[in-house]
Design an enzyme around this catalytic site. Structure first.
Site, PDB file in Angstrom:
ATOM      1  N   CYS A 161       7.228   0.849 -14.851  1.00 56.08           N
ATOM      2  CA  CYS A 161       8.277   0.848 -13.813  1.00 56.08           C
ATOM      3  C   CYS A 161       9.672   0.684 -14.392  1.00 56.08           C
ATOM      4  CB  CYS A 161       8.036  -0.271 -12.815  1.00 56.08           C
ATOM      5  SG  CYS A 161       6.702   0.099 -11.686  1.00 56.08           S
TER       6      CYS A 161
HETATM    7  N1  CO8 Z   1      -5.272  -3.685   4.701  1.00 62.23           N
HETATM    8  C1  CO8 Z   1      -5.598  -4.839   5.325  1.00 62.23           C
HETATM    9  N2  CO8 Z   1      -5.774  -6.010   4.660  1.00 62.23           N
HETATM   10  C2  CO8 Z   1      -5.640  -6.008   3.314  1.00 62.23           C
HETATM   11  C3  CO8 Z   1      -5.322  -4.830   2.594  1.00 62.23           C
HETATM   12  C4  CO8 Z   1      -5.144  -3.633   3.340  1.00 62.23           C
HETATM   13  N3  CO8 Z   1      -4.818  -2.471   2.751  1.00 62.23           N
HETATM   14  N4  CO8 Z   1      -5.253  -5.126   1.285  1.00 62.23           N
HETATM   15  C5  CO8 Z   1      -5.508  -6.433   1.164  1.00 62.23           C
HETATM   16  N5  CO8 Z   1      -5.772  -6.965   2.390  1.00 62.23           N
HETATM   17  C6  CO8 Z   1      -6.113  -8.362   2.706  1.00 62.23           C
HETATM   18  C7  CO8 Z   1      -6.730  -9.073   1.521  1.00 62.23           C
HETATM   19  O1  CO8 Z   1      -8.124  -8.872   1.495  1.00 62.23           O
HETATM   20  C8  CO8 Z   1      -6.364 -10.516   1.806  1.00 62.23           C
HETATM   21  O2  CO8 Z   1      -7.265 -11.065   2.759  1.00 62.23           O
HETATM   22  P1  CO8 Z   1      -7.693 -12.605   2.663  1.00 62.23           P
HETATM   23  O3  CO8 Z   1      -6.429 -13.397   2.834  1.00 62.23           O
HETATM   24  O4  CO8 Z   1      -8.650 -12.731   3.796  1.00 62.23           O
HETATM   25  O5  CO8 Z   1      -8.305 -12.772   1.297  1.00 62.23           O
HETATM   26  C9  CO8 Z   1      -4.985 -10.430   2.480  1.00 62.23           C
HETATM   27  O6  CO8 Z   1      -4.906  -9.097   2.999  1.00 62.23           O
HETATM   28  C10 CO8 Z   1      -3.845 -10.676   1.517  1.00 62.23           C
HETATM   29  O7  CO8 Z   1      -4.027  -9.837   0.337  1.00 62.23           O
HETATM   30  P2  CO8 Z   1      -3.102  -9.956  -0.932  1.00 62.23           P
HETATM   31  O8  CO8 Z   1      -3.015 -11.379  -1.370  1.00 62.23           O
HETATM   32  O9  CO8 Z   1      -3.555  -8.946  -1.946  1.00 62.23           O
HETATM   33  O10 CO8 Z   1      -1.719  -9.455  -0.300  1.00 62.23           O
HETATM   34  P3  CO8 Z   1      -0.252  -9.719  -0.766  1.00 62.23           P
HETATM   35  O11 CO8 Z   1       0.468 -10.376   0.325  1.00 62.23           O
HETATM   36  O12 CO8 Z   1      -0.161 -10.314  -2.133  1.00 62.23           O
HETATM   37  O13 CO8 Z   1       0.331  -8.215  -0.864  1.00 62.23           O
HETATM   38  C11 CO8 Z   1       0.916  -6.602  -2.574  1.00 62.23           C
HETATM   39  C12 CO8 Z   1      -0.218  -7.293  -1.792  1.00 62.23           C
HETATM   40  C13 CO8 Z   1       1.721  -5.794  -1.587  1.00 62.23           C
HETATM   41  C14 CO8 Z   1       0.282  -5.691  -3.606  1.00 62.23           C
HETATM   42  C15 CO8 Z   1       1.823  -7.668  -3.247  1.00 62.23           C
HETATM   43  O14 CO8 Z   1       1.057  -8.636  -3.902  1.00 62.23           O
HETATM   44  C16 CO8 Z   1       2.799  -7.081  -4.216  1.00 62.23           C
HETATM   45  O15 CO8 Z   1       3.546  -6.171  -3.924  1.00 62.23           O
HETATM   46  N6  CO8 Z   1       2.886  -7.656  -5.425  1.00 62.23           N
HETATM   47  C17 CO8 Z   1       3.809  -7.207  -6.452  1.00 62.23           C
HETATM   48  C18 CO8 Z   1       3.265  -6.001  -7.088  1.00 62.23           C
HETATM   49  C19 CO8 Z   1       4.239  -5.256  -7.955  1.00 62.23           C
HETATM   50  O16 CO8 Z   1       5.415  -5.231  -7.772  1.00 62.23           O
HETATM   51  N7  CO8 Z   1       3.696  -4.584  -8.894  1.00 62.23           N
HETATM   52  C20 CO8 Z   1       4.456  -3.723  -9.721  1.00 62.23           C
HETATM   53  C21 CO8 Z   1       3.474  -2.722 -10.158  1.00 62.23           C
HETATM   54  S1  CO8 Z   1       4.096  -1.198 -10.443  1.00 62.23           S
HETATM   55  C22 CO8 Z   1       4.420  -0.877 -12.111  1.00 62.23           C
HETATM   56  O17 CO8 Z   1       4.727  -1.705 -12.890  1.00 62.23           O
HETATM   57  C23 CO8 Z   1       4.284   0.548 -12.531  1.00 62.23           C
HETATM   58  C24 CO8 Z   1       2.937   0.810 -13.016  1.00 62.23           C
HETATM   59  C25 CO8 Z   1       2.747   2.273 -13.181  1.00 62.23           C
HETATM   60  C26 CO8 Z   1       2.400   2.976 -11.918  1.00 62.23           C
HETATM   61  C27 CO8 Z   1       1.766   4.261 -12.184  1.00 62.23           C
HETATM   62  C28 CO8 Z   1       1.189   4.987 -10.997  1.00 62.23           C
HETATM   63  C29 CO8 Z   1       0.053   4.388 -10.243  1.00 62.23           C
END
Ligand code: CO8
Length: 376
Positions: A161
């Site tokens: 990224c």
């Molecule tokens: N729908 C419904 N519920 C869901 C879903 C969904 N799609 N997904 C997860 N849930 C549920 C989970 O099961 C969980 O349930 P429970 O509480 O019962 O266990 C609940 O929702 C909460 O899940 P999470 O804890 O996973 O949710 P978050 O609030 O943490 O949100 C995010 C998830 C949005 C992914 C968040 O953690 C985030 O954005 N984190 C930062 C990530 C980030 O910025 N990463 C950068 C990566 S990109 C990069 O560096 C480039 C890489 C190269 C890319 C190349 C192409 C692919």
């Protein structure tokens, strides 16, 4: 040489290629939930016996609340919405055809060059800085250089990224050292190629796009930003990883495993990266004796709205307005290295001479790049 005696470098133009197809959260979730239904029906016996957990449905409300994303642009729509397939349809190109990344890059590059008021003949170096390259070699950048009729040299670089901000610093260093007068940097991101659309935790995160930036040894074109400072940081982490590599064929077990696609520990990333980004920008501003309230804008990496709200608040000491930290991820999703450049491209026309902003990316590596810009 003291920093202030060094050659100044200017960001003289940016460009953007937006793919023709958009997918809303609702469309994406409908396809995912169709896949879940098919999967759970196919494995009904194993699920009933407790040998396999049933897959859970996704939800559009969750996606928007957890990330701020409402839609994403993609290079192919039907392939990745097909619940039997869930991968973009991007057929391999013949060797005598342009690559998809090259096609995206030349559109963005032409706009950036036009905004910078430069021709192909003015450019000495082309960097293709992106999370994924369509092939290992010949370098994508060399193909893009050739397609645009640019002399000089070109190469690819990947810092996930943060590829674009790292690319800006490489271009700036080339201009400062005298190896180039104008540098073109492009960021073609086909993120859907490496996204696992069967993974509920991440199927909504990414979109496709390409940005381009021209860096120059002197102001050129209509809107110029002097680079006051650029700063890079990397810290090894396994929390965002893609194990797909050129040795796959050598590993009988490895091919087709989910960790060959994008995987992450999103919560850990959130917790570990936000404070590191905020402290890098804060230290950078302090080192340059620039109070945070002098920042007109933060063009932040567009991965997650809640991350950006937190980072901007830590830097400014208060909540940022939408004008101070513009959001494009609602429309584009996470476009990896291109996100902060899209934000800059769309939101810099209102800068008066002397006004300052910071272009900042963060992501896998971990990697953080922050570039302080001042309108001249
Ligand atoms: N729908 C419904 N519920 C869901 C879903 C969904 N799609 N997904 C997860 N849930 C549920 C989970 O099961 C969980 O349930 P429970 O509480 O019962 O266990 C609940 O929702 C909460 O899940 P999470 O804890 O996973 O949710 P978050 O609030 O943490 O949100 C995010 C998830 C949005 C992914 C968040 O953690 C985030 O954005 N984190 C930062 C990530 C980030 O910025 N990463 C950068 C990566 S990109 C990069 O560096 C480039 C890489 C190269 C890319 C190349 C192409 C692919």
């Amino acid at each position: 040489m003291p920093a202030d005696a060094m050659q100044d470098v200017y960001l003289t133009g940016t460009g953007l290629y937006t793919p023709p197809y958009s997918i809303s959260n609702e469309e994406l979730v409908a396809s995912f939930n169709d896949f879940v239904e098919l999967h759970n029906a196919e494995h009904a016996d194993a699920i009933a016996a407790g040998d396999m957990p049933a897959l859970q449905p996704s939800s559009a409300e969750f996606i928007q609340k957890a990330s701020g994303i409402k839609a994403r642009y993609v290079v192919n729509k039907d392939g990745l919405l097909d619940p039997q397939r869930m991968a973009p349809r991007i057929p391999e190109r013949r060797n005598d055809e342009p690559s998809v990344m090259c096609e995206m890059a030349i559109v963005a590059a032409r706009e950036a060059m036009s905004n910078a008021g430069v021709e192909a003949g003015d450019i000495d170096a082309v960097l293709c800085a992106a999370s994924n390259m369509q092939r290992a070699y010949p370098a994508m950048a060399v193909e893009i250089q050739d397609a645009l009729g640019i002399d000089g040299f070109a190469f690819d670089m990947n810092v996930a990224c943060s590829s674009a901000t790292f690319g800006v610093q490489q271009g700036r260093d080339m201009i400062r050292s005298g190896s180039a007068r104008h540098v073109l940097m492009v960021n073609p991101e086909i993120c859907t190629g490496h996204l696992n659309f069967r993974d509920r935790d991440s199927h909504f995160i990414f979109g496709d796009v390409c940005t381009a930036v021209v860096l120059s040894a002197e102001p050129s074109g209509e809107r110029n930003f002097r680079i006051l400072d650029s700063r890079l940081q990397t810290m090894f982490s396994n929390n965002i990883r893609n194990n797909f590599g050129f040795l796959n064929r050598g590993d009988e077990e490895g091919v087709g495993q989910p960790d060959k696609l994008f995987v992450q520990e999103g919560r850990k990333v959130f917790k570990e990266v936000c404070p590191a980004v905020a402290s890098q920008i804060t230290k950078q501003l302090a080192d340059l004796d620039i109070p945070a309230d002098q920042l007109k804008r933060m063009w932040l990496h567009q991965a997650n709205l809640n991350m950006n709200v937190l980072i901007a608040k830590r830097v400014l000491g208060r909540d940022a307005t939408a004008d101070e930290a513009p959001v494009i991820l609602d429309e584009y999703a996470n476009t990896s290295s291109a996100g902060s450049v899209i934000a800059f491209h769309k939101y810099h026309d209102d800068f008066a001479p002397g006004e300052r902003g910071v272009l900042c990316s963060f992501g896998a590596g971990y990697s953080i790049g922050s570039v302080l810009l001042e309108r001249v």
